[in-house]
Design a protein around this motif. Structure first.
Motif, PDB file in Angstrom:
ATOM      1  N   UNK A 113       0.804  -1.221   0.000  1.00  0.00           N
ATOM      2  CA  UNK A 113       0.000   0.000   0.000  1.00  0.00           C
ATOM      3  C   UNK A 113       0.838   1.272   0.000  1.00  0.00           C
ATOM      4  N   UNK A 114       2.102   1.174   0.400  1.00  0.00           N
ATOM      5  CA  UNK A 114       2.958   2.358   0.470  1.00  0.00           C
ATOM      6  C   UNK A 114       3.873   2.490  -0.751  1.00  0.00           C
ATOM      7  N   UNK A 115       3.936   1.483  -1.597  1.00  0.00           N
ATOM      8  CA  UNK A 115       4.800   1.378  -2.771  1.00  0.00           C
ATOM      9  C   UNK A 115       6.257   1.133  -2.434  1.00  0.00           C
ATOM     10  N   UNK A 116       6.770   1.748  -1.350  1.00  0.00           N
ATOM     11  CA  UNK A 116       8.173   1.525  -0.979  1.00  0.00           C
ATOM     12  C   UNK A 116       8.306   1.450   0.537  1.00  0.00           C
ATOM     13  N   UNK A 117       9.117   0.530   0.979  1.00  0.00           N
ATOM     14  CA  UNK A 117       9.449   0.397   2.393  1.00  0.00           C
ATOM     15  C   UNK A 117      10.968   0.558   2.503  1.00  0.00           C
ATOM     16  N   UNK A 118      11.436   1.649   3.144  1.00  0.00           N
ATOM     17  CA  UNK A 118      12.884   1.861   3.251  1.00  0.00           C
ATOM     18  C   UNK A 118      13.462   1.190   4.501  1.00  0.00           C
ATOM     19  N   UNK A 119      14.672   0.695   4.371  1.00  0.00           N
ATOM     20  CA  UNK A 119      15.438   0.125   5.485  1.00  0.00           C
ATOM     21  C   UNK A 119      16.823   0.749   5.407  1.00  0.00           C
ATOM     22  N   UNK A 120      17.047   1.763   6.232  1.00  0.00           N
ATOM     23  CA  UNK A 120      18.337   2.447   6.212  1.00  0.00           C
ATOM     24  C   UNK A 120      19.195   1.846   7.321  1.00  0.00           C
ATOM     25  N   UNK A 121      20.124   1.002   6.899  1.00  0.00           N
ATOM     26  CA  UNK A 121      20.952   0.248   7.827  1.00  0.00           C
ATOM     27  C   UNK A 121      22.359   0.823   7.877  1.00  0.00           C
ATOM     28  N   UNK A 122      23.132   0.332   8.808  1.00  0.00           N
ATOM     29  CA  UNK A 122      24.496   0.822   8.973  1.00  0.00           C
ATOM     30  C   UNK A 122      25.355   0.574   7.733  1.00  0.00           C
ATOM     31  N   UNK A 123      25.237  -0.616   7.158  1.00  0.00           N
ATOM     32  CA  UNK A 123      26.094  -0.985   6.020  1.00  0.00           C
ATOM     33  C   UNK A 123      25.508  -0.624   4.665  1.00  0.00           C
ATOM     34  N   UNK A 124      24.184  -0.607   4.551  1.00  0.00           N
ATOM     35  CA  UNK A 124      23.562  -0.431   3.237  1.00  0.00           C
ATOM     36  C   UNK A 124      22.126   0.064   3.410  1.00  0.00           C
ATOM     37  N   UNK A 125      21.659   0.827   2.433  1.00  0.00           N
ATOM     38  CA  UNK A 125      20.252   1.212   2.398  1.00  0.00           C
ATOM     39  C   UNK A 125      19.531   0.267   1.454  1.00  0.00           C
ATOM     40  N   UNK A 126      18.360  -0.193   1.905  1.00  0.00           N
ATOM     41  CA  UNK A 126      17.551  -1.113   1.117  1.00  0.00           C
ATOM     42  C   UNK A 126      16.204  -0.441   0.874  1.00  0.00           C
ATOM     43  N   UNK A 127      15.728  -0.533  -0.357  1.00  0.00           N
ATOM     44  CA  UNK A 127      14.407  -0.020  -0.695  1.00  0.00           C
ATOM     45  C   UNK A 127      13.631  -1.152  -1.343  1.00  0.00           C
ATOM     46  N   UNK A 128      12.541  -1.527  -0.678  1.00  0.00           N
ATOM     47  CA  UNK A 128      11.708  -2.630  -1.135  1.00  0.00           C
ATOM     48  C   UNK A 128      10.446  -2.027  -1.747  1.00  0.00           C
ATOM     49  N   UNK A 129      10.290  -2.209  -3.037  1.00  0.00           N
ATOM     50  CA  UNK A 129       9.148  -1.669  -3.770  1.00  0.00           C
ATOM     51  C   UNK A 129       8.167  -2.793  -4.099  1.00  0.00           C
ATOM     52  N   UNK A 130       6.880  -2.484  -4.027  1.00  0.00           N
ATOM     53  CA  UNK A 130       5.833  -3.380  -4.506  1.00  0.00           C
ATOM     54  C   UNK A 130       4.928  -2.534  -5.393  1.00  0.00           C
ATOM     55  N   UNK A 131       5.017  -2.762  -6.690  1.00  0.00           N
ATOM     56  CA  UNK A 131       4.296  -1.924  -7.652  1.00  0.00           C
ATOM     57  C   UNK A 131       2.955  -2.520  -8.074  1.00  0.00           C
ATOM     58  N   UNK A 132       2.501  -3.556  -7.369  1.00  0.00           N
ATOM     59  CA  UNK A 132       1.275  -4.255  -7.749  1.00  0.00           C
ATOM     60  C   UNK A 132       0.079  -3.306  -7.882  1.00  0.00           C
ATOM     61  N   UNK A 133      -0.061  -2.376  -6.973  1.00  0.00           N
ATOM     62  CA  UNK A 133      -1.221  -1.480  -6.973  1.00  0.00           C
ATOM     63  C   UNK A 133      -0.986  -0.168  -7.718  1.00  0.00           C
ATOM     64  N   UNK A 134       0.159  -0.050  -8.378  1.00  0.00           N
ATOM     65  CA  UNK A 134       0.475   1.176  -9.109  1.00  0.00           C
ATOM     66  C   UNK A 134      -0.505   1.351 -10.258  1.00  0.00           C
ATOM     67  N   UNK A 135      -1.165   2.516 -10.297  1.00  0.00           N
ATOM     68  CA  UNK A 135      -2.139   2.772 -11.351  1.00  0.00           C
ATOM     69  C   UNK A 135      -1.490   3.172 -12.666  1.00  0.00           C
ATOM     70  N   UNK A 136      -0.480   4.023 -12.586  1.00  0.00           N
ATOM     71  CA  UNK A 136       0.193   4.543 -13.776  1.00  0.00           C
ATOM     72  C   UNK A 136       1.673   4.661 -13.445  1.00  0.00           C
ATOM     73  N   UNK A 137       2.554   4.134 -14.289  1.00  0.00           N
ATOM     74  CA  UNK A 137       3.982   4.188 -13.977  1.00  0.00           C
ATOM     75  C   UNK A 137       4.509   5.608 -13.781  1.00  0.00           C
ATOM     76  N   UNK A 138       3.818   6.596 -14.353  1.00  0.00           N
ATOM     77  CA  UNK A 138       4.244   7.982 -14.205  1.00  0.00           C
ATOM     78  C   UNK A 138       4.188   8.439 -12.741  1.00  0.00           C
ATOM     79  N   UNK A 139       3.357   7.775 -11.924  1.00  0.00           N
ATOM     80  CA  UNK A 139       3.293   8.090 -10.492  1.00  0.00           C
ATOM     81  C   UNK A 139       4.663   7.940  -9.839  1.00  0.00           C
ATOM     82  N   UNK A 140       5.485   7.036 -10.377  1.00  0.00           N
ATOM     83  CA  UNK A 140       6.819   6.811  -9.826  1.00  0.00           C
ATOM     84  C   UNK A 140       7.691   8.052  -9.960  1.00  0.00           C
ATOM     85  N   UNK A 141       7.502   8.789 -11.035  1.00  0.00           N
ATOM     86  CA  UNK A 141       8.267  10.021 -11.247  1.00  0.00           C
ATOM     87  C   UNK A 141       7.921  11.037 -10.166  1.00  0.00           C
ATOM     88  N   UNK A 142       6.645  11.120  -9.800  1.00  0.00           N
ATOM     89  CA  UNK A 142       6.198  12.079  -8.794  1.00  0.00           C
ATOM     90  C   UNK A 142       6.731  11.748  -7.405  1.00  0.00           C
TER      91      UNK A 142
END
Length: 158
Positions: free
Chosen positions: A64-93
């Motif tokens: 529901x949030x499109x991205x879940x960030x995990x900012x860790x000591x060694x690395x930043x991880x971004x977990x995306x789930x685009x299943x509910x994305x209506x239009x790919x252009x939303x990603x630009x915004x």
């Protein structure tokens, strides 16, 4: 560039363990596309990756949030789930390009919904049902992806 790694995953624990094994080779960053039917284990694999890279809390699905960030000591991880994305252009915004850098690990579920707005992957992972179990097939899509699969194969043979 089509080096392939595959394995049967008999249950959820095996899927998380595979994610942790991927984390061992991903510590320097990479873009991963996760494909497969609903319930095929994409988020479970992601949990293994995120925990394997050092996150100790809960790993939530970003459905529901499109991205879940995990900012860790060694690395930043971004977990995306685009299943509910209506239009790919939303990603630009939402500033999608700011998440992707050589030092981050970006895991993208349902990447086809973001075509044209997300970078090409290093690894493309296909998860599918095989009876009551699942199977994972990992393809290299870049020279970095090829290095990652070679490391996975090397670790398997130890």
């Amino acid at each position: 560039m089509n080096l392939l790694f595959s394995r049967a995953l008999e249950n959820e624990d095996a899927t998380v363990a595979m994610g942790r094994q991927l984390a061992d080779v991903l510590h320097l960053g990479g873009v991963i596309y996760l494909k497969g039917d609903l319930g095929a284990g994409k988020t479970t694999l992601s949990r293994g990756i995120v925990q394997g890279l050092g996150h100790t809390g809960k790993v939530k699905s970003p459905t529901y949030t499109l991205v879940e960030p995990y900012e860790l000591e060694r690395v930043n991880i971004y977990h995306f789930d685009l299943y509910r994305l209506g239009d790919p252009e939303e990603l630009e915004y939402m500033g999608i390009r700011d998440y992707f850098s050589p030092e981050t690990v970006c895991i993208v579920e349902w990447p086809d919904k973001g075509t044209g707005f997300i970078p090409k992957p290093d690894l493309a992972i296909e998860m599918r049902y095989v009876g009551d179990a699942r199977e994972i097939a990992i393809s290299a899509c870049s020279s970095r992806g090829q290095e990652l699969i070679e490391k996975l194969q090397s670790d398997e043979n130890k």
